[in-house]
Design a protein around this motif. Structure first.
Motif, short mmCIF file in Angstrom:
data_model
loop_
_atom_site.label_atom_id
_atom_site.label_comp_id
_atom_site.label_asym_id
_atom_site.label_seq_id
_atom_site.Cartn_x
_atom_site.Cartn_y
_atom_site.Cartn_z
N THR A 220 -0.84 3.31 39.49
CA THR A 220 0.44 2.89 40.06
C THR A 220 0.91 1.68 39.27
OG1 THR A 220 -0.58 1.37 41.63
CG2 THR A 220 -0.30 3.67 42.35
N ARG A 221 2.14 1.31 39.47
CA ARG A 221 2.67 0.14 38.76
C ARG A 221 1.88 -1.12 39.12
NH1 ARG A 221 8.36 -1.39 36.99
NH2 ARG A 221 8.39 -3.67 36.94
N SER A 222 1.56 -1.30 40.40
CA SER A 222 0.84 -2.50 40.82
C SER A 222 -0.59 -2.51 40.27
CB SER A 222 0.82 -2.59 42.35
OG SER A 222 0.17 -1.49 42.92
N GLU A 223 -1.22 -1.33 40.17
CA GLU A 223 -2.56 -1.27 39.60
C GLU A 223 -2.55 -1.64 38.12
OE1 GLU A 223 -4.63 2.21 42.38
OE2 GLU A 223 -3.41 2.76 40.64
N LEU A 224 -1.52 -1.19 37.41
CA LEU A 224 -1.43 -1.50 35.98
C LEU A 224 -1.20 -2.98 35.75
CD1 LEU A 224 -1.28 -0.73 33.03
CD2 LEU A 224 1.08 0.02 33.38
N THR A 225 -0.22 -3.56 36.42
CA THR A 225 0.05 -4.98 36.22
C THR A 225 -1.11 -5.84 36.71
OG1 THR A 225 1.25 -5.05 38.32
CG2 THR A 225 2.55 -4.69 36.32
N GLY A 226 -1.80 -5.37 37.75
CA GLY A 226 -2.92 -6.13 38.28
C GLY A 226 -4.06 -6.28 37.29
N LYS A 227 -4.24 -5.30 36.39
CA LYS A 227 -5.30 -5.42 35.38
C LYS A 227 -5.06 -6.61 34.45
CE LYS A 227 -8.27 -3.42 34.93
NZ LYS A 227 -9.59 -3.59 35.59
N PHE A 228 -3.81 -6.91 34.16
CA PHE A 228 -3.50 -8.01 33.25
C PHE A 228 -3.59 -9.36 33.95
CE2 PHE A 228 -1.75 -4.26 31.37
CZ PHE A 228 -2.09 -4.41 30.04
N ALA A 229 -3.44 -9.34 35.26
CA ALA A 229 -3.63 -10.58 36.01
C ALA A 229 -5.12 -10.94 36.11
CB ALA A 229 -3.03 -10.45 37.41
N GLY A 230 -5.98 -9.92 35.99
CA GLY A 230 -7.41 -10.15 36.17
C GLY A 230 -8.21 -10.32 34.91
N ARG A 231 -7.65 -9.96 33.76
CA ARG A 231 -8.41 -10.06 32.51
C ARG A 231 -7.49 -10.32 31.33
NH1 ARG A 231 -12.01 -5.54 29.13
NH2 ARG A 231 -12.21 -6.88 27.30
N HIS A 232 -7.98 -11.04 30.34
CA HIS A 232 -7.25 -11.30 29.12
C HIS A 232 -7.31 -10.06 28.23
CE1 HIS A 232 -6.08 -13.93 25.56
NE2 HIS A 232 -6.57 -12.85 24.97
N TYR A 233 -6.15 -9.49 27.95
CA TYR A 233 -6.04 -8.40 26.96
C TYR A 233 -5.13 -8.86 25.84
CZ TYR A 233 -8.19 -4.95 30.09
OH TYR A 233 -9.06 -4.25 30.89
N ASP A 234 -5.49 -8.49 24.61
CA ASP A 234 -4.64 -8.82 23.46
C ASP A 234 -3.49 -7.83 23.30
OD1 ASP A 234 -6.17 -11.08 22.35
OD2 ASP A 234 -7.72 -9.56 22.04
N LEU A 235 -3.70 -6.61 23.80
CA LEU A 235 -2.71 -5.57 23.55
C LEU A 235 -2.73 -4.55 24.69
CD1 LEU A 235 -1.78 -3.88 20.27
CD2 LEU A 235 -2.71 -2.38 22.03
N VAL A 259 2.62 -11.57 34.41
CA VAL A 259 1.37 -11.80 35.15
C VAL A 259 0.16 -11.91 34.25
CG1 VAL A 259 2.29 -10.59 37.17
CG2 VAL A 259 0.88 -9.33 35.51
N SER A 260 0.32 -11.59 32.96
CA SER A 260 -0.83 -11.51 32.06
C SER A 260 -1.52 -12.85 31.87
CB SER A 260 -0.37 -10.96 30.71
OG SER A 260 -1.45 -10.95 29.79
N LYS A 261 -2.85 -12.81 31.83
CA LYS A 261 -3.63 -14.01 31.51
C LYS A 261 -3.42 -14.42 30.06
CE LYS A 261 -7.64 -14.80 33.30
NZ LYS A 261 -9.07 -14.73 33.69
N ASN A 262 -2.95 -13.49 29.23
CA ASN A 262 -2.61 -13.78 27.84
C ASN A 262 -1.09 -13.77 27.73
OD1 ASN A 262 -2.25 -13.92 25.09
ND2 ASN A 262 -3.02 -11.85 24.68
N SER A 263 -0.50 -14.92 27.60
CA SER A 263 0.96 -15.01 27.55
C SER A 263 1.54 -14.34 26.31
CB SER A 263 1.40 -16.48 27.58
OG SER A 263 0.85 -17.19 26.47
N GLY A 264 0.70 -14.13 25.29
CA GLY A 264 1.18 -13.50 24.06
C GLY A 264 0.75 -12.05 23.92
N VAL A 265 0.47 -11.38 25.03
CA VAL A 265 0.01 -9.99 24.96
C VAL A 265 1.04 -9.12 24.24
CG1 VAL A 265 0.99 -9.40 27.24
CG2 VAL A 265 -0.90 -8.05 26.30
N CYS A 266 0.55 -8.28 23.34
CA CYS A 266 1.42 -7.39 22.58
C CYS A 266 1.52 -6.04 23.28
CB CYS A 266 0.88 -7.19 21.17
SG CYS A 266 0.90 -8.70 20.16
N VAL A 267 2.67 -5.40 23.16
CA VAL A 267 2.91 -4.13 23.83
C VAL A 267 3.31 -3.09 22.80
CG1 VAL A 267 4.26 -2.90 25.56
CG2 VAL A 267 3.68 -5.32 25.92
N MET A 268 2.56 -1.98 22.79
CA MET A 268 2.90 -0.85 21.94
C MET A 268 3.21 0.36 22.81
SD MET A 268 0.17 -1.18 18.77
CE MET A 268 0.85 0.30 18.00
N LEU A 269 4.20 1.13 22.39
CA LEU A 269 4.60 2.33 23.13
C LEU A 269 4.36 3.56 22.26
CD1 LEU A 269 8.05 1.17 24.59
CD2 LEU A 269 5.78 0.97 25.64
#
Length: 315
Positions: A220-235, A259-269
């Motif tokens: 779900t959308r909340s599950e996806l965004t919640g992962k970034f609040a809980g862990r640092h991901y680079d991408l 919400v990301s713990k990494n403010s510079g997280v990169c996004v690829m589509l």
């Protein structure tokens, strides 16, 4: 509820699954074949298309009905022993066509024999993912959209490709790379989508390239965004197969970054929607896209160079 897996966890789960499948098959070979299951299609009174209903009523019964049939598996020499041969031959369009035909008509063991031959003629595991499995899956998707092949056969074909992917992952694990695990990525389908095969292939290629790759299945959308609040991901890599308003994609990317713990997280589509509409990448505020896993890794390595990572933040 969506589940997030590391590639190591997926391999472990597959070992358990395959062991149980072998035990079941051994028991069922001693039993008399059951009466064929009469399948009925259940219609949703609201008129909504529910893939799970079709799988439950058509595909799964066919899988069960075929489990008692002996299948030809690869011997103990395994796939890995064919690597390193001097007989080089790239995967061709004819190979893709032949392999796609096998997915519709043959058991996974025969697909694995085809893969074994590709390895024997010099193809790497990554090349098999990108140049054989991915285009074959796309072709099956075209059959689905065109309604040119039986729905059950197409679904079984996609299931067999996924079984081949799991088998390759298990038999030929990635070797260590410089900086292994220092860069982290989360790969996910767009919330609401169920097409996860391409996401699995991309994540496995990133793992083999030295990334710490996690996969989120049908979130779900909340599950996806919640992962970034809980862990640092680079991408984050998002796969979009179905049509989706650009505002919805942009809103999800904004939420992830907020919400990301990494403010510079990169996004690829990636995925069908992006391949057909590459301008969506810039319009939605993403950092890039690539037509296949190999070029996606090259782009990701430029977006997140090793020297810019912070290992102490990856917990």
């Amino acid at each position: 509820m969506a589940s997030v897996f590391s590639m190591k966890e997926l391999r472990s789960k597959y070992v358990d699954w395959r062991s149980g499948r072998k035990n079941d098959a051994a028991r069922e070979l001693d039993e008399t074949a059951a009466e064929p299951h009469v399948c009925t299609i259940v219609h949703d009174p609201k008129g909504a298309f529910d893939l799970s209903v079709l799988l439950e009523n058509i595909v799964i019964p066919k899988l069960i009905a075929g489990r008692g049939k002996p299948s030809r598996r690869i011997g103990k020499q395994g796939l890995a022993e064919t690597i390193g041969t001097e007989r080089k031959r790239p995967i061709s369009a004819e190979d893709v066509e032949a392999f796609t035909d096998l997915t519709l008509k043959s058991e996974a063991s025969e697909l694995l024999d085809f893969i074994d031959n590709c390895l024997a003629t010099g193809s790497s595991v990554e090349a098999i993912y990108v140049n054989l499995l991915a285009p074959s899956a796309r072709r099956l998707g075209e059959f689905w959209e065109e309604d040119s092949e039986d729905f059950v056969d197409v679904t079984m074909g996609l299931w067999r490709i996924q079984e081949v992917l799991r088998e390759l992952t298990l038999r030929i694990p990635p070797s260590g790379k410089p900086g292994q695990g220092r860069r982290s990525a989360l790969f996910s389908t767009m919330p609401g989508e169920q097409h996860s095969l391409g996401t699995l292939m991309v994540a496995e290629c990133f793992q083999r390239a030295g990334w710490d790759a996690d996969i989120l299945m049908e979130p779900t959308r909340s599950e996806l965004t919640g992962k970034f609040a809980g862990r640092h991901y680079d991408l984050v890599g998002l796969t979009l197969s179905n049509d989706c308003p650009s505002e919805e994609i942009a809103g999800l990317i904004t939420s992830i970054r907020s919400v990301s713990k990494n403010s510079g997280v990169c996004v690829m589509l990636g995925g069908r929607l992006i391949n057909e509409n590459p301008d969506l990448v810039r319009a939605c505020g993403a950092d890039g896209t690539a037509p296949d896993a190999v070029t996606a890794i090259e782009l990701a390595n430029r977006l997140v160079p090793l020297e810019a990572t912070a290992p102490d933040l990856l917990a």
